[in-house]
Design an enzyme around this catalytic site. Structure first.
Site, PDB file in Angstrom:
ATOM      1  CE  LYS A 102      -3.574   2.115   2.954  1.00 22.76           C
ATOM      2  NZ  LYS A 102      -4.556   1.806   3.947  1.00 22.76           N
ATOM      3  CG  HIS A 104      -3.013   5.066  -0.195  1.00 21.75           C
ATOM      4  ND1 HIS A 104      -3.125   4.171  -1.148  1.00 21.75           N
ATOM      5  CD2 HIS A 104      -4.154   4.695   0.499  1.00 21.75           C
ATOM      6  CE1 HIS A 104      -4.137   3.277  -0.854  1.00 21.75           C
ATOM      7  NE2 HIS A 104      -4.854   3.555  -0.129  1.00 21.75           N
TER       8      HIS A 104
END
Length: 218
Positions: A102, A104
């Protein structure tokens, strides 16, 4: 019945362990087949977690966190963590990997417990055919933190040599990585369960023993 015998009966009753003639991915024709994809209800998953938890406890595997390799390992790690707490009063963390990191928010490759150096972890998987899941997971774990792998728990050890080795997948990963794999049951346990009348299938015993003689390891 022992918990191993109960688990074998549980697999048969839920259509996970079947007998007949099956062509495996390896091309081998086996007299049995294990399809863990047939676990699909809350009741099944709850009971399955209890068997995994009992395997962890009976083998004295000490760790702080359960790791469930995506995707099949995710529900297994969750239900094992719940069963360890509810049945054995052992409160372990759990986490699982993302297929892609991921980029963000908090980011990271793992969901759940964020791993730290020196942390002891147990990998929870369904079955081991080639050790591919472990080989893919190890670099992810080491990239996250310098964890200590206390062991890997699977449902069934097929006790079957690989296509290019005289060792089973369980033996290969121990030789290559030093990771000990614990199984709730082995193929030898399943054969014994048939012989002892715990489950039906005596008509397949000769074929199973012949298959073990051809492809099996101890």
């Amino acid at each position: 019945m022992t918990y191993k015998q109960q688990f074998i009966k549980f697999m048969v009753e839920n259509g996970v362990l079947k007998f007949g003639e099956f062509t495996l991915k390896s091309g081998r024709k086996a007299p049995y087949f294990i399809n863990t994809g047939n676990y699909k209800s809350g009741a099944q998953l709850s009971k399955l977690g209890e068997y995994y938890a009992q395997c962890v406890v009976e083998n004295g595997i000490e760790a702080e966190t359960l790791v469930g390799p995506a995707y099949k390992g995710i529900p297994l790690a969750v239900t094992t963590a719940v069963a360890l707490y509810s049945k054995f009063n052992k409160d372990l963390n759990y986490c699982f990997d993302r297929k892609e990191a991921k980029d963000h928010g908090e980011g990271g490759l793992f969901v759940g417990k964020q791993l730290t150096d020196g942390e002891k972890v147990i990998l929870i998987e369904d079955v081991m055919t080639s050790g591919k899941a472990l080989r893919e997971m190890l670099p992810k774990l080491k990239a996250a933190a310098n964890v200590e792998i206390a062991g890997m728990v699977i449902s069934v050890d097929r006790m079957e040599r690989g296509l290019e080795s005289q060792l089973s997948a369980v033996q290969e990963v121990y030789k290559e990585f030093g990771v000990k794999v614990y199984s709730i049951v082995t193929m030898a346990d399943i054969i014994s369960a048939i012989e002892d009348g715990i489950i039906e299938g005596k008509e397949y015993l000769d074929k199973m023993k012949e298959y073990r003689k051809t492809y099996g390891v101890d």
